[in-house]
Motif scaffolding. Sequence first.
Motif, PDB file in Angstrom:
ATOM      1  N   GLY A 102     -16.016 -53.039 -93.003  1.00 34.83           N
ATOM      2  CA  GLY A 102     -15.073 -51.898 -93.464  1.00 34.83           C
ATOM      3  C   GLY A 102     -13.917 -52.190 -93.356  1.00 34.83           C
ATOM      4  N   SER A 103     -13.400 -53.332 -93.104  1.00 29.97           N
ATOM      5  CA  SER A 103     -12.203 -54.006 -92.552  1.00 29.97           C
ATOM      6  C   SER A 103     -11.956 -55.051 -93.675  1.00 29.97           C
ATOM      7  CB  SER A 103     -12.138 -54.042 -91.313  1.00 29.97           C
ATOM      8  OG  SER A 103     -10.565 -54.413 -91.001  1.00 29.97           O
ATOM      9  N   SER A 104     -10.469 -55.403 -93.514  1.00 34.51           N
ATOM     10  CA  SER A 104     -10.258 -56.946 -94.575  1.00 34.51           C
ATOM     11  C   SER A 104     -10.501 -58.003 -93.864  1.00 34.51           C
ATOM     12  CB  SER A 104      -8.828 -56.559 -94.984  1.00 34.51           C
ATOM     13  OG  SER A 104      -7.889 -56.516 -94.006  1.00 34.51           O
ATOM     14  N   HIS A 127     -12.878 -70.545 -88.670  1.00 39.31           N
ATOM     15  CA  HIS A 127     -13.848 -69.922 -89.672  1.00 39.31           C
ATOM     16  C   HIS A 127     -13.663 -68.668 -89.592  1.00 39.31           C
ATOM     17  CE1 HIS A 127     -16.057 -73.911 -88.622  1.00 39.31           C
ATOM     18  NE2 HIS A 127     -16.172 -73.389 -87.528  1.00 39.31           N
ATOM     19  N   MET A 128     -13.963 -67.969 -90.871  1.00 39.63           N
ATOM     20  CA  MET A 128     -14.100 -66.352 -91.099  1.00 39.63           C
ATOM     21  C   MET A 128     -15.473 -66.112 -91.152  1.00 39.63           C
ATOM     22  SD  MET A 128     -12.793 -63.553 -91.250  1.00 39.63           S
ATOM     23  CE  MET A 128     -11.147 -64.155 -91.370  1.00 39.63           C
ATOM     24  N   ILE A 129     -16.122 -65.062 -90.311  1.00 37.25           N
ATOM     25  CA  ILE A 129     -17.255 -64.468 -90.512  1.00 37.25           C
ATOM     26  C   ILE A 129     -17.091 -63.268 -91.409  1.00 37.25           C
ATOM     27  CG2 ILE A 129     -18.760 -62.856 -89.204  1.00 37.25           C
ATOM     28  CD1 ILE A 129     -18.700 -64.598 -86.580  1.00 37.25           C
ATOM     29  N   MET A 130     -17.818 -63.519 -92.547  1.00 37.75           N
ATOM     30  CA  MET A 130     -18.140 -62.596 -93.412  1.00 37.75           C
ATOM     31  C   MET A 130     -19.008 -61.497 -93.164  1.00 37.75           C
ATOM     32  SD  MET A 130     -17.445 -64.593 -97.143  1.00 37.75           S
ATOM     33  CE  MET A 130     -17.030 -62.925 -98.215  1.00 37.75           C
ATOM     34  N   THR A 131     -18.719 -60.300 -93.113  1.00 39.02           N
ATOM     35  CA  THR A 131     -19.872 -59.223 -92.694  1.00 39.02           C
ATOM     36  C   THR A 131     -19.769 -58.484 -94.215  1.00 39.02           C
ATOM     37  OG1 THR A 131     -18.103 -57.776 -91.879  1.00 39.02           O
ATOM     38  CG2 THR A 131     -19.171 -59.260 -90.176  1.00 39.02           C
ATOM     39  N   GLU A 132     -19.189 -58.547 -95.070  1.00 40.88           N
ATOM     40  CA  GLU A 132     -19.213 -57.981 -96.377  1.00 40.88           C
ATOM     41  C   GLU A 132     -18.668 -58.689 -97.441  1.00 40.88           C
ATOM     42  OE1 GLU A 132     -18.728 -53.229 -95.490  1.00 40.88           O
ATOM     43  OE2 GLU A 132     -16.949 -54.663 -95.299  1.00 40.88           O
ATOM     44  N   ALA A 133     -19.469 -59.018 -98.549  1.00 36.06           N
ATOM     45  CA  ALA A 133     -19.201 -59.898 -99.471  1.00 36.06           C
ATOM     46  C   ALA A 133     -18.982 -58.873-100.962  1.00 36.06           C
ATOM     47  CB  ALA A 133     -19.903 -60.905 -99.743  1.00 36.06           C
ATOM     48  N   ASN A 134     -18.003 -57.811-100.494  1.00 38.64           N
ATOM     49  CA  ASN A 134     -17.804 -56.888-101.713  1.00 38.64           C
ATOM     50  C   ASN A 134     -16.489 -57.471-102.770  1.00 38.64           C
ATOM     51  OD1 ASN A 134     -15.478 -56.434-100.269  1.00 38.64           O
ATOM     52  ND2 ASN A 134     -16.488 -54.562 -99.593  1.00 38.64           N
ATOM     53  N   ALA A 135     -16.078 -56.642-103.546  1.00 35.97           N
ATOM     54  CA  ALA A 135     -15.141 -57.383-104.784  1.00 35.97           C
ATOM     55  C   ALA A 135     -13.795 -57.827-103.876  1.00 35.97           C
ATOM     56  CB  ALA A 135     -14.928 -56.413-105.776  1.00 35.97           C
ATOM     57  N   MET A 156     -27.908 -64.019 -91.644  1.00 33.81           N
ATOM     58  CA  MET A 156     -29.058 -63.403 -92.094  1.00 33.81           C
ATOM     59  C   MET A 156     -29.930 -62.734 -90.934  1.00 33.81           C
ATOM     60  SD  MET A 156     -30.926 -66.639 -94.099  1.00 33.81           S
ATOM     61  CE  MET A 156     -30.423 -66.993 -96.005  1.00 33.81           C
ATOM     62  N   ALA A 157     -29.189 -62.953 -90.021  1.00 32.29           N
ATOM     63  CA  ALA A 157     -29.555 -62.151 -88.455  1.00 32.29           C
ATOM     64  C   ALA A 157     -28.759 -61.052 -88.165  1.00 32.29           C
ATOM     65  CB  ALA A 157     -29.748 -63.225 -87.405  1.00 32.29           C
ATOM     66  N   TYR A 158     -29.018 -60.341 -87.064  1.00 34.21           N
ATOM     67  CA  TYR A 158     -28.333 -59.284 -86.352  1.00 34.21           C
ATOM     68  C   TYR A 158     -28.099 -58.093 -87.386  1.00 34.21           C
ATOM     69  CZ  TYR A 158     -26.846 -62.915 -83.057  1.00 34.21           C
ATOM     70  OH  TYR A 158     -26.785 -64.055 -82.352  1.00 34.21           O
ATOM     71  N   PRO A 159     -29.153 -57.343 -87.863  1.00 39.02           N
ATOM     72  CA  PRO A 159     -29.070 -56.286 -88.775  1.00 39.02           C
ATOM     73  C   PRO A 159     -28.146 -55.270 -88.274  1.00 39.02           C
ATOM     74  CG  PRO A 159     -31.542 -56.824 -88.648  1.00 39.02           C
ATOM     75  CD  PRO A 159     -30.556 -57.497 -87.598  1.00 39.02           C
ATOM     76  N   GLY A 160     -27.446 -54.755 -89.026  1.00 35.95           N
ATOM     77  CA  GLY A 160     -26.304 -53.577 -88.811  1.00 35.95           C
ATOM     78  C   GLY A 160     -25.334 -54.055 -88.099  1.00 35.95           C
ATOM     79  N   VAL A 161     -25.036 -55.619 -87.604  1.00 36.49           N
ATOM     80  CA  VAL A 161     -23.814 -55.903 -87.029  1.00 36.49           C
ATOM     81  C   VAL A 161     -23.557 -57.006 -88.053  1.00 36.49           C
ATOM     82  CG1 VAL A 161     -22.978 -57.034 -85.043  1.00 36.49           C
ATOM     83  CG2 VAL A 161     -25.011 -55.771 -84.728  1.00 36.49           C
ATOM     84  N   PHE A 162     -24.021 -58.055 -88.402  1.00 36.27           N
ATOM     85  CA  PHE A 162     -23.614 -59.215 -89.054  1.00 36.27           C
ATOM     86  C   PHE A 162     -24.216 -59.377 -90.466  1.00 36.27           C
ATOM     87  CE2 PHE A 162     -21.972 -61.030 -84.999  1.00 36.27           C
ATOM     88  CZ  PHE A 162     -20.559 -60.714 -84.927  1.00 36.27           C
ATOM     89  N   LEU A 163     -25.717 -58.895 -90.292  1.00 36.57           N
ATOM     90  CA  LEU A 163     -26.429 -59.351 -91.636  1.00 36.57           C
ATOM     91  C   LEU A 163     -25.885 -58.971 -92.824  1.00 36.57           C
ATOM     92  CD1 LEU A 163     -30.255 -59.297 -91.702  1.00 36.57           C
ATOM     93  CD2 LEU A 163     -29.085 -58.091 -93.511  1.00 36.57           C
ATOM     94  N   VAL A 164     -25.977 -59.826 -93.717  1.00 35.06           N
ATOM     95  CA  VAL A 164     -25.376 -59.548 -95.220  1.00 35.06           C
ATOM     96  C   VAL A 164     -26.853 -60.049 -95.991  1.00 35.06           C
ATOM     97  CG1 VAL A 164     -23.112 -59.898 -95.087  1.00 35.06           C
ATOM     98  CG2 VAL A 164     -24.564 -61.727 -95.149  1.00 35.06           C
ATOM     99  N   ASP A 165     -26.863 -59.305 -97.230  1.00 30.99           N
ATOM    100  CA  ASP A 165     -28.115 -59.544 -97.997  1.00 30.99           C
ATOM    101  C   ASP A 165     -27.716 -60.855 -98.762  1.00 30.99           C
ATOM    102  OD1 ASP A 165     -26.683 -58.818-100.260  1.00 30.99           O
ATOM    103  OD2 ASP A 165     -27.437 -56.648-100.057  1.00 30.99           O
TER     104      ASP A 165
END
Length: 467
Positions: A102-104, A127-135, A156-165
């Motif tokens: 939810g943040s930049s 490195h940057m951990i990407m928790t959302e790859a939206n526009a 691909m791990a840690y659902p609800g924390v870091f996981l992205v599809d």
Amino acid sequence: MRTVLQGGTVVTASDTFAADVWIEGAKIVALTDPSVRAAQGQADTVVDATGKYVIPGGIDAHTHMDLPFGGTTASDDFDTGTVAAAFGGTTTIVDFAIQSKGSSMRAGLDAWHARAEGKAAIDYGFHMIMTEANASALDEMAAMVREGVTSFKMFMAYPGVFLVDDQQIFRAMLRAGELGALITMHAEIGLPIDVLVQRALAAGHTAPVYHALTRPEVAEATGTERAIALAEMAKVPVYMVHLSAQRALERVMEARDRGLPAYAETCPQYLFCSEDDLRGSEGDEWKGAGYVCTPPLRPKHHHDHLWRGLRNYDLQVVATDHCPFCMKDQKELGRGDFSKIPNGMPGVETRLHLLYEGVRDGRISLNRFVEITSTAPAKIFGMYPRKGTVAVGADADLVVWDPEKRFTLGKDTLHMRVDYSPFEGRTVVGAPAAVLSRGEVVVKDDAWVGKHKQGRGQFVRRGTFSL
Ligand code: URP
Ligand code: ZN
Ligand code: ZN
């Protein structure tokens, strides 16, 4: 200010030769033949390297200083963690900034700069951990790359924390391809793992070893295969972080055999520790909590496969995934529920000591030791040839390595801010005699001798992926 490292044997990823190494300010300015020493003039500081190796400072491409994780915060910050790194012969780290959900990314990167600035004792990148790859995140990747943050970690791990599809991963890969950035992957499939964790807890299995038993090798192998498939579809390179297991390695080998640019790192804990450590000791199964990291430690037979992978260039890098938590108050959070044990182990200080055992017992060559601990991460992560080698024009990040020095690893001999060592009492042969960071001798004979400590480290703007 002129410094010379005199009488040593220079070791790079490709060569081993006798040379004096001359330094002006922060840079290496000459490598000279020791037999014509008189012609070279004087130096302000002479470091005697007789009988020792002069190697490029270690580059640890995977650390988590000051990381908020698992309901607590990693016990080393950029001050204590980078000092410890230097004592162990590592002169650059690449840590992970986090884009909070939810943040930049901008906010994440600024926050990590604030954590490191004025604290780090050696050079550091992010490195940057990407928790959302939206526009907007895909858009922001360009600014990150311009600012020298040229690699992105996705989970691909840690659902609800870091996981992205997969769709987000694929979009980020395509964007990385446009920008010359590199996607790095935590490749355990976390959704089924979570089901195994819930079932184990429901059955009353709470001990640390269940961390491994609920994260099987196949979960990592499948994630690895999937990440490579996505990268192949996107026509981009991909880098697997903290690879722990034979079957995951086989997926990387297959990809490389097909000519795909798939890269992977492993970590000392996967080469030297095993599931047995997670079981703790007779009457003290809780001791295993000190060995909880993700992916989990595997049975011992995996070690040989990983060493072979390093020898045969199927694994390119050994990083540490340094993410320490004290047994007291931190690992303690998971007593009675293994899933609440903060994930991570200390390691930034002991990587070179441990890997040099591989040189001593013939599992890797001296040059390969230099390559996997320094040169390869410099090349893969856009720092070469400024870092990662001993050459004219390079930063004078150097280690005078004493191949005969005996050193006993333990919480009281090491400098990491953590109340245990996974290697307590293990005596290694081969250790730094002196460590230089950008031309300054910062560690000598196991003492900090640098003029400053906190804040002397500089942010490294890394280049794009160019292999
Ligand atoms: O146990 C680990 N590896 N902790 C750090 C987070 C990660 O996945 O790298
Ligand atoms: Zn990870
Ligand atoms: Zn990590």
